[in-house]
Design a protein around this motif. Sequence first.
Motif, PDB file in Angstrom:
ATOM      1  N   ARG A  61    -124.399  50.503  75.741  1.00 61.66           N
ATOM      2  CA  ARG A  61    -124.054  49.127  76.130  1.00 61.66           C
ATOM      3  C   ARG A  61    -123.402  49.100  77.502  1.00 61.66           C
ATOM      4  N   GLU A 100    -126.101  49.801  80.211  1.00 63.07           N
ATOM      5  CA  GLU A 100    -126.970  48.650  80.426  1.00 63.07           C
ATOM      6  C   GLU A 100    -126.242  47.540  81.178  1.00 63.07           C
ATOM      7  N   ALA A 101    -124.985  47.288  80.828  1.00 64.69           N
ATOM      8  CA  ALA A 101    -124.209  46.252  81.513  1.00 64.69           C
ATOM      9  C   ALA A 101    -124.038  46.611  82.986  1.00 64.69           C
ATOM     10  N   ARG A 102    -123.799  47.872  83.256  1.00 62.62           N
ATOM     11  CA  ARG A 102    -123.602  48.299  84.649  1.00 62.62           C
ATOM     12  C   ARG A 102    -124.903  48.195  85.435  1.00 62.62           C
ATOM     13  N   MET A 103    -126.031  48.483  84.819  1.00 60.03           N
ATOM     14  CA  MET A 103    -127.315  48.381  85.505  1.00 60.03           C
ATOM     15  C   MET A 103    -127.690  46.924  85.783  1.00 60.03           C
ATOM     16  N   ASN A 104    -127.200  46.006  84.960  1.00 59.22           N
ATOM     17  CA  ASN A 104    -127.510  44.585  85.145  1.00 59.22           C
ATOM     18  C   ASN A 104    -126.599  43.893  86.152  1.00 59.22           C
ATOM     19  N   GLU A 105    -125.515  44.555  86.562  1.00 53.89           N
ATOM     20  CA  GLU A 105    -124.607  43.973  87.549  1.00 53.89           C
ATOM     21  C   GLU A 105    -125.289  43.917  88.909  1.00 53.89           C
ATOM     22  N   GLU A 106    -125.098  42.792  89.604  1.00 52.99           N
ATOM     23  CA  GLU A 106    -125.633  42.685  90.952  1.00 52.99           C
ATOM     24  C   GLU A 106    -124.730  43.470  91.889  1.00 52.99           C
ATOM     25  N   ARG A 107    -125.331  44.335  92.653  1.00 51.47           N
ATOM     26  CA  ARG A 107    -124.540  45.148  93.587  1.00 51.47           C
ATOM     27  C   ARG A 107    -124.386  44.389  94.891  1.00 51.47           C
TER      28      ARG A 107
END
Length: 50
Positions: free
Chosen positions: A17, A20-27
Amino acid sequence: MARPIKETPILFGEDARRFEARMNEERKETPEEKAERLAAYHLIMSILKN
């Protein structure tokens, strides 16, 4: 001789979880950081063409 590459572990539970949350964050990237990144990319690509 090179060592064999280990398999990538499969993430489960809270680790999955969090990943996945970190990958969905806009950089966020400033225009200066983007220009620096692109300049480095173009430099490397020009070296590799030779």
